[in-house]
Write a protein that holds these residues in place. Structure first.
Motif, mmCIF file in Angstrom:
data_model
loop_
_atom_site.group_PDB
_atom_site.id
_atom_site.type_symbol
_atom_site.label_atom_id
_atom_site.label_comp_id
_atom_site.label_asym_id
_atom_site.label_seq_id
_atom_site.Cartn_x
_atom_site.Cartn_y
_atom_site.Cartn_z
ATOM 1 N N SER A 98 -0.710 13.300 0.298
ATOM 2 C CA SER A 98 -0.653 11.898 0.282
ATOM 3 C C SER A 98 0.356 11.062 -0.121
ATOM 4 O O SER A 98 0.581 9.886 0.244
ATOM 5 N N GLY A 99 1.204 11.765 -1.249
ATOM 6 C CA GLY A 99 2.503 11.034 -1.661
ATOM 7 C C GLY A 99 3.350 11.010 -0.548
ATOM 8 O O GLY A 99 4.176 10.063 -0.195
ATOM 9 N N ILE A 100 3.322 12.351 0.552
ATOM 10 C CA ILE A 100 4.216 12.177 1.870
ATOM 11 C C ILE A 100 3.677 10.938 2.590
ATOM 12 O O ILE A 100 4.325 10.157 3.382
ATOM 13 N N GLY A 101 2.550 10.673 2.795
ATOM 14 C CA GLY A 101 1.836 9.690 3.420
ATOM 15 C C GLY A 101 2.185 8.371 3.032
ATOM 16 O O GLY A 101 2.254 7.554 3.776
ATOM 17 N N VAL A 102 2.116 8.064 1.610
ATOM 18 C CA VAL A 102 2.588 6.757 1.192
ATOM 19 C C VAL A 102 3.962 6.513 1.608
ATOM 20 O O VAL A 102 4.366 5.322 2.112
ATOM 21 N N ALA A 103 4.998 7.555 1.656
ATOM 22 C CA ALA A 103 6.316 7.373 1.908
ATOM 23 C C ALA A 103 6.316 6.972 3.627
ATOM 24 O O ALA A 103 7.078 6.008 3.775
ATOM 25 N N LEU A 104 5.415 7.788 4.383
ATOM 26 C CA LEU A 104 5.282 7.418 5.829
ATOM 27 C C LEU A 104 4.930 6.266 6.000
ATOM 28 O O LEU A 104 5.066 5.230 6.765
ATOM 29 N N ASN A 105 3.566 5.684 5.362
ATOM 30 C CA ASN A 105 3.248 4.421 5.451
ATOM 31 C C ASN A 105 4.036 3.139 4.957
ATOM 32 O O ASN A 105 4.038 2.095 5.723
ATOM 33 N N SER A 106 5.012 3.265 3.952
ATOM 34 C CA SER A 106 5.745 2.188 3.530
ATOM 35 C C SER A 106 7.240 2.077 4.473
ATOM 36 O O SER A 106 7.766 1.052 4.304
ATOM 37 N N THR A 107 7.496 3.204 5.095
ATOM 38 C CA THR A 107 8.804 3.292 5.887
ATOM 39 C C THR A 107 8.990 2.255 6.782
ATOM 40 O O THR A 107 9.782 1.425 7.006
ATOM 41 N N PRO A 108 7.905 2.014 7.666
ATOM 42 C CA PRO A 108 8.052 0.969 8.756
ATOM 43 C C PRO A 108 8.389 -0.421 8.218
ATOM 44 O O PRO A 108 9.061 -1.289 8.573
ATOM 45 N N LEU A 109 7.289 -0.727 6.983
ATOM 46 C CA LEU A 109 7.634 -1.947 6.247
ATOM 47 C C LEU A 109 9.180 -2.335 5.662
ATOM 48 O O LEU A 109 9.854 -3.195 5.623
ATOM 49 N N PHE A 110 9.652 -0.924 5.093
ATOM 50 C CA PHE A 110 10.828 -1.003 4.576
ATOM 51 C C PHE A 110 11.849 -1.475 5.715
ATOM 52 O O PHE A 110 12.739 -2.258 5.527
ATOM 53 N N ILE A 111 11.723 -0.766 6.725
ATOM 54 C CA ILE A 111 12.680 -1.054 7.881
ATOM 55 C C ILE A 111 12.628 -2.423 8.573
ATOM 56 O O ILE A 111 13.603 -3.031 8.613
ATOM 57 N N SER A 112 11.344 -2.827 8.305
ATOM 58 C CA SER A 112 11.147 -4.262 8.815
ATOM 59 C C SER A 112 11.762 -5.038 8.116
ATOM 60 O O SER A 112 12.592 -6.250 8.512
ATOM 61 N N ARG A 113 11.629 -5.092 6.871
ATOM 62 C CA ARG A 113 12.185 -6.113 5.530
ATOM 63 C C ARG A 113 13.720 -5.835 5.563
ATOM 64 O O ARG A 113 14.341 -6.917 5.530
#
Length: 185
Positions: A98-113
Motif C-alpha cells: 500500500s505504501g508503494i500504492g501511495v507513491a503510485l497514487n501521488s505520482t500523477p498529481l506530482f507530475i501535473s503540479r
C-alpha cells in the motif's frame, strides 16, 4: 446474506455466473469505491483547510487513512477466504504494498503540479482543481488499484480457501467452491 441471494436469483444466468466467478474482484471494487470516497473526503477536507499549499501531502495523508480502512475491509471481506501468512506478516506486506500504492497514487498529481505547472498562478483555479482531481483522484487511483489488486493476490493473500469464518455459535465456515456456487444459484 439473504439480500445477496435474492439479488443473485433475479439476475440472468450468464450475469450471475460471471458475478460468482469474479466475486473477489467485485468485493475488491466495492472496497475500492468506499476507500475512494474516504480518500476524496479526507483529501478535500485537508486541501481546502490546513494543507491548502500542500496538495500532494493532503492526498498522501488521505490515501494513508483510506489504506487503513482498506486493510480491514479487504482482509475481513474481499479476501476473507485467502491467507497463507501469519497475520503480522500479512499486515506488514499489505502496508508495504500500500505504501508503494501511495507513491503510485501521488505520482500523477506530482507530475501535473510540478512538471506541467498546472497550478495557480500559471492556470486558473478551476483548471488547477480539475487537473488535480483527474491526475490525483482518477489516474493515480486507477494506477494504484491495478497494482494493489495484482500484488495483494500475489503476496499478501496468496492462497485461496485457507481461512474459514467462525460463526457466533463457534462453527467454522469454509470457502464455497465454484460447483457449490452454481448449485446455490
Amino acid at each position: 446474506m439473504a439480500v445477496v441471494q435474492s439479488v443473485l436469483k433475479r439476475l440472468p444466468e450468464p450475469v450471475r455466473r460471471i458475478m460468482l466467478k469474479h466475486r473477489e474482484l467485485l468485493r475488491f471494487a466495492v472496497v475500492g469505491g468506499i476507500c475512494f470516497a474516504v480518500t476524496t473526503a479526507v483529501n478535500y477536507t485537508l486541501k481546502l483547510t490546513i494543507l491548502n499549499a500542500h496538495p500532494v501531502t493532503a492526498l498522501s495523508v488521505a490515501v494513508i487513512i483510506a489504506t487503513i480502512v482498506s486493510y480491514i475491509l479487504n482482509r475481513e471481506w474481499s479476501f476473507h477466504t485467502r491467507g497463507g501468512r501469519e497475520r503480522h506478516h500479512e499486515a506488514a506486506l499489505f502496508f508495504l504494498i500500500s505504501g508503494i500504492g501511495v507513491a503510485l497514487n501521488s505520482t500523477p498529481l506530482f507530475i501535473s503540479r510540478y512538471f506541467f505547472h498546472l497550478m495557480v498562478p500559471n492556470v486558473s483555479l478551476v483548471t488547477q482543481e480539475v487537473a488535480d482531481f483527474f491526475s490525483g483522484m482518477i489516474l493515480g487511483t486507477l494506477i494504484a488499484m491495478v497494482f494493489r489488486w495484482w500484488a495483494f493476490k500475489k503476496w499478501v493473500f496468496p492462497e485461496a480457501g485457507v481461512r474459514g469464518r467462525t460463526t457466533k455459535t463457534g462453527r467454522t465456515l469454509h470457502a464455497v467452491d465454484d460447483d457449490e456456487d452454481r448449485k446455490a444459484a
